[in-house]
Motif scaffolding. Structure first.
Motif, mmCIF file in Angstrom:
data_model
loop_
_atom_site.group_PDB
_atom_site.id
_atom_site.type_symbol
_atom_site.label_atom_id
_atom_site.label_comp_id
_atom_site.label_asym_id
_atom_site.label_seq_id
_atom_site.Cartn_x
_atom_site.Cartn_y
_atom_site.Cartn_z
ATOM 1 N N ALA A 214 0.722 -1.137 -0.030
ATOM 2 C CA ALA A 214 -0.054 -0.106 -0.035
ATOM 3 C C ALA A 214 0.773 1.280 0.108
ATOM 4 N N ILE A 215 2.075 1.177 0.579
ATOM 5 C CA ILE A 215 3.120 2.510 0.563
ATOM 6 C C ILE A 215 3.185 2.678 -0.552
ATOM 7 N N GLU A 216 3.356 4.215 -0.942
ATOM 8 C CA GLU A 216 3.421 4.539 -2.422
ATOM 9 C C GLU A 216 5.160 4.975 -2.686
ATOM 10 N N GLN A 217 5.855 4.923 -1.519
ATOM 11 C CA GLN A 217 7.133 4.947 -1.782
ATOM 12 C C GLN A 217 7.781 3.835 -1.749
ATOM 13 N N ASN A 218 9.050 3.673 -2.253
ATOM 14 C CA ASN A 218 9.605 2.246 -2.578
ATOM 15 C C ASN A 218 10.264 2.026 -1.277
ATOM 16 N N VAL A 219 9.888 0.975 -0.532
ATOM 17 C CA VAL A 219 10.623 0.807 0.803
ATOM 18 C C VAL A 219 10.918 -0.517 1.088
ATOM 19 N N THR A 220 12.280 -0.734 1.424
ATOM 20 C CA THR A 220 12.779 -1.995 1.702
ATOM 21 C C THR A 220 12.747 -2.207 3.056
ATOM 22 N N ALA B 77 11.915 -0.314 8.223
ATOM 23 C CA ALA B 77 12.300 0.123 6.799
ATOM 24 C C ALA B 77 13.901 0.035 6.924
ATOM 25 N N GLU B 78 14.580 -0.224 5.902
ATOM 26 C CA GLU B 78 16.117 -0.104 5.821
ATOM 27 C C GLU B 78 16.286 1.012 4.742
ATOM 28 N N VAL B 79 15.516 1.154 3.856
ATOM 29 C CA VAL B 79 15.734 1.884 2.598
ATOM 30 C C VAL B 79 14.396 2.589 2.153
ATOM 31 N N VAL B 80 14.349 3.944 2.047
ATOM 32 C CA VAL B 80 13.144 4.511 1.411
ATOM 33 C C VAL B 80 13.470 5.352 0.328
ATOM 34 N N ASP B 81 12.958 5.097 -0.741
ATOM 35 C CA ASP B 81 13.154 5.662 -2.056
ATOM 36 C C ASP B 81 14.823 5.986 -2.282
ATOM 37 N N GLY B 82 15.490 4.577 -2.137
ATOM 38 C CA GLY B 82 16.900 4.490 -2.128
ATOM 39 C C GLY B 82 17.919 5.381 -1.292
ATOM 40 N N VAL B 83 17.084 5.785 -0.072
ATOM 41 C CA VAL B 83 17.965 6.192 1.141
ATOM 42 C C VAL B 83 18.067 5.453 2.060
ATOM 43 N N ASP B 84 18.939 5.164 2.583
ATOM 44 C CA ASP B 84 19.384 4.374 3.864
ATOM 45 C C ASP B 84 18.742 5.050 5.142
ATOM 46 N N VAL B 85 17.766 4.457 6.007
ATOM 47 C CA VAL B 85 17.211 5.081 7.022
ATOM 48 C C VAL B 85 17.637 4.572 8.434
ATOM 49 N N PHE B 86 18.690 3.865 8.439
ATOM 50 C CA PHE B 86 19.166 3.624 9.841
ATOM 51 C C PHE B 86 19.224 4.455 10.734
#
Length: 133
Positions: free
Chosen positions: A58-64, A77-86
């Motif tokens: 359901a999330i519109e952003q690319n989330v890993t 989340a580890e990565v949101v739209d190509g950015v590491d979010v640690f």
């Protein structure tokens, strides 16, 4: 109109060490199981499966996401739209906005996933005089 109770998964919880009720089973799930006579002590709450099957699509952003072995939130989340979010987990970086804000999952689906994870066809029920109908 469907009046089945639901579990609400908030997108923002993917960005916090303390998200998803700090990794604890939600009270709404425990209360629903009790009402159904289901022994939730013998059936794990399928948080990671719920996130992967219902929230992420359901999330519109690319989330890993990553599974975290912790006494806290076990899926983040580890990565949101190509950015590491640690650093976001630790409060050292601003949170990206995830949309939609949340998804609601019917309790029947939560139970289905919990049974699948446990390899069961039927839910375990409380035993004893206090739990008999």
């Amino acid at each position: 109109m469907n009046d089945e109770p639901t579990i609400t998964l908030f997108s923002r919880d993917l960005l916090s060490k303390w998200g998803f009720n700090d990794g604890d089973d939600p009270d709404a799930w425990l209360d629903w199981c009790e009402q159904q006579g289901i022994d939730y002590n013998q059936l794990g709450y399928p948080l990671a499966a719920l996130v992967r099957r219902h929230l992420l699509p359901a999330i519109e952003q690319n989330v890993t996401v990553v599974d975290v072995e912790s006494s806290h939130n076990p899926i983040r989340a580890e990565v949101v739209d190509g950015v590491d979010v640690f650093d976001v987990w630790r409060g050292r970086a601003p949170e990206p906005t995830l949309t939609p804000d949340h998804v609601d999952v019917p309790m029947g689906e939560v139970l289905r996933l919990a049974l699948a994870e446990a390899g069961l066809n039927e839910p375990p029920h409380f035993k004893g005089p206090l739990h008999q109908a």
